[in-house]
Write a protein that holds these residues in place. Structure first.
Motif, short mmCIF file in Angstrom:
data_model
loop_
_atom_site.label_atom_id
_atom_site.label_comp_id
_atom_site.label_asym_id
_atom_site.label_seq_id
_atom_site.Cartn_x
_atom_site.Cartn_y
_atom_site.Cartn_z
N ASN A 41 0.84 -1.21 0.00
CA ASN A 41 0.00 0.00 0.00
C ASN A 41 0.87 1.25 0.00
OD1 ASN A 41 -2.72 -0.77 -0.20
ND2 ASN A 41 -2.72 -1.48 1.92
N ILE A 42 1.91 1.26 0.84
CA ILE A 42 2.80 2.44 0.91
C ILE A 42 3.51 2.64 -0.44
CG2 ILE A 42 4.93 3.36 1.98
CD1 ILE A 42 2.88 3.42 4.08
N LEU A 43 4.06 1.53 -0.98
CA LEU A 43 4.79 1.66 -2.26
C LEU A 43 3.88 2.15 -3.38
CD1 LEU A 43 7.15 -1.47 -2.42
CD2 LEU A 43 7.78 0.91 -1.99
N SER A 44 2.61 1.71 -3.34
CA SER A 44 1.69 2.10 -4.43
C SER A 44 1.31 3.58 -4.34
CB SER A 44 0.44 1.22 -4.43
OG SER A 44 -0.33 1.49 -3.28
N GLN A 45 1.57 4.18 -3.16
CA GLN A 45 1.28 5.63 -3.02
C GLN A 45 2.54 6.47 -3.20
OE1 GLN A 45 -0.40 5.65 0.93
NE2 GLN A 45 -2.00 4.25 0.28
N SER A 46 3.68 5.80 -3.45
CA SER A 46 4.95 6.53 -3.53
C SER A 46 5.34 6.79 -4.97
CB SER A 46 6.07 5.69 -2.89
OG SER A 46 5.65 5.19 -1.67
N ASP A 47 6.32 7.69 -5.14
CA ASP A 47 6.85 7.95 -6.48
C ASP A 47 7.63 6.73 -6.96
OD1 ASP A 47 5.85 10.47 -6.49
OD2 ASP A 47 7.68 11.37 -5.66
N ILE A 48 7.84 6.69 -8.27
CA ILE A 48 8.70 5.65 -8.84
C ILE A 48 10.08 5.82 -8.23
CG2 ILE A 48 9.87 4.91 -10.96
CD1 ILE A 48 7.48 5.89 -12.52
N TYR A 49 10.68 4.69 -7.82
CA TYR A 49 12.05 4.91 -7.33
C TYR A 49 13.07 4.26 -8.26
CZ TYR A 49 11.48 0.44 -4.78
OH TYR A 49 11.24 -0.85 -4.43
N PRO A 50 14.05 5.08 -8.70
CA PRO A 50 15.05 4.58 -9.64
C PRO A 50 16.25 3.98 -8.93
CG PRO A 50 15.22 6.96 -9.46
CD PRO A 50 14.21 6.52 -8.46
N GLU A 51 16.86 2.99 -9.54
CA GLU A 51 18.14 2.47 -9.06
C GLU A 51 19.09 2.51 -10.24
OE1 GLU A 51 17.91 -1.28 -7.00
OE2 GLU A 51 15.98 -0.73 -6.12
N PHE A 52 20.40 2.55 -9.94
CA PHE A 52 21.37 2.70 -11.02
C PHE A 52 22.45 1.62 -10.93
CE2 PHE A 52 19.47 6.76 -9.95
CZ PHE A 52 19.00 7.17 -11.19
N PRO A 53 22.08 0.38 -11.30
CA PRO A 53 23.10 -0.67 -11.27
C PRO A 53 24.09 -0.45 -12.42
CG PRO A 53 20.94 -1.55 -11.90
CD PRO A 53 20.78 -0.08 -11.78
N GLU A 54 25.37 -0.37 -12.11
CA GLU A 54 26.42 -0.11 -13.13
C GLU A 54 26.03 1.12 -13.96
OE1 GLU A 54 29.23 -2.08 -13.64
OE2 GLU A 54 28.76 -3.42 -11.99
N ASN A 55 25.99 0.97 -15.29
CA ASN A 55 25.59 2.11 -16.14
C ASN A 55 24.12 2.04 -16.52
OD1 ASN A 55 28.18 3.17 -16.26
ND2 ASN A 55 28.75 1.69 -17.86
N ASP A 56 23.40 1.11 -15.91
CA ASP A 56 22.01 0.88 -16.29
C ASP A 56 21.06 1.68 -15.39
OD1 ASP A 56 23.31 -0.95 -17.86
OD2 ASP A 56 22.79 -2.66 -16.58
#
Ligand code: SAM
Length: 239
Positions: free
Chosen positions: A143-158
């Motif tokens: 429920n909390i995640l569905s109300q949150s902004d998209i969260y980006p991660e940056f594995p290596e150059n991706d």
């Protein structure tokens, strides 16, 4: 039939599966329940990274619905026995001393009756006093995640974008966009949608108590489970 995880298999270990160290800590502690050559089964084993903790001293088995994830599993543990199948209802010839289902794999089953069916299949495949370890994402967390902004991660150059969308009271979609760096400013986009169900923690624990004795429950920090816990780990024993 292909699975959403077929698309994720090539980068699963590096990008997604490596995000939780608690599952490895918990599994290492489970060795106290085992004798040499015990049979161990992982449900939703994916690339079998979790099973590597038990490599050499035990007989290892895994079930997964994704043919591509299983290719990685077979390569990683050539002596293991891996089956393509549905963890909601499975029938194997062997019996096990430890069965585990981790990293919110059980949340992938879309109805509560499938969760119960998994518990029943586990009970049927455990030896007397055998151990079942599983974890789940709580309804609170999704429920909390569905109300949150998209969260980006940056594995290596991706770049990895995770977005949780609520579909109904108990159903959510994990929308995954993975931009794999190819060269300079060029990226390949891999997209996948993983549905997850979640139910009240009390309902899940009551369901498990019908089939097992609960030895211990923890939250994501190995502390007591509360209404704000995001993940619940459960160690249970066949009675
Ligand atoms: C989040 S991954 C977890 C993989 C591994 N257990 C780990 O901890 O890294 C979920 C895995 O469950 C598998 N899976 C999802 N639904 C399934 C089902 N109904 N039957 C069998 N496997 C399933 C997926 O293919 C995927 O490999």
């Amino acid at each position: 039939m292909s699975s959403q995880y077929d698309l994720l298999a090539p980068f699963y270990d590096d990008v997604i599966g490596s995000n939780s160290s608690s599952k490895k800590i918990l599994l290492s502690s489970a060795k106290k329940y085992l004798k040499k050559n015990s049979n161990i089964l992982e449900l939703g084993c994916g690339t079998a990274e979790n099973l590597t903790i038990f490599k050499n001293d035990y007989n290892l088995f895994g079930i997964d619905i994704s043919a591509e994830m299983l290719k990685h599993a077979r390569k990683k543990i050539p002596t293991g026995k891996f089956y393509k199948g549905d963890i909601a209802k499975f029938e194997l010839k062997e019996k096990f001393d430890l069965i585990f289902c981790l990293y919110d794999t059980i949340n992938h089953l879309e109805s509560f009756s499938q969760w119960i069916s998994l518990f029943k299949s586990v009970e049927a495949h455990l030896n007397h006093t055998g151990i079942f370890i599983f974890d789940f994402n709580t309804l609170h967390k999704l429920n909390i995640l569905s109300q949150s902004d998209i969260y980006p991660e940056f594995p290596e150059n991706d770049v990895l974008l995770l977005n949780v969308n609520k579909k109904s009271r108990n159903m959510f979609n994990w929308d995954i966009k993975y931009f794999k760096h190819v060269s300079m400013a060029k990226y390949n986009l891999i997209q996948s949608r993983i549905p997850e169900s979640a139910f009240e923690t009390s309902k899940i624990l009551s369901g498990i108590k019908k089939h097992f004795k609960i030895i211990k429950t923890y939250n994501e920090n190995f502390k007591a489970v509360s209404k704000n816990s995001s993940r619940v780990f459960c160690i249970a024993q066949k009675i």
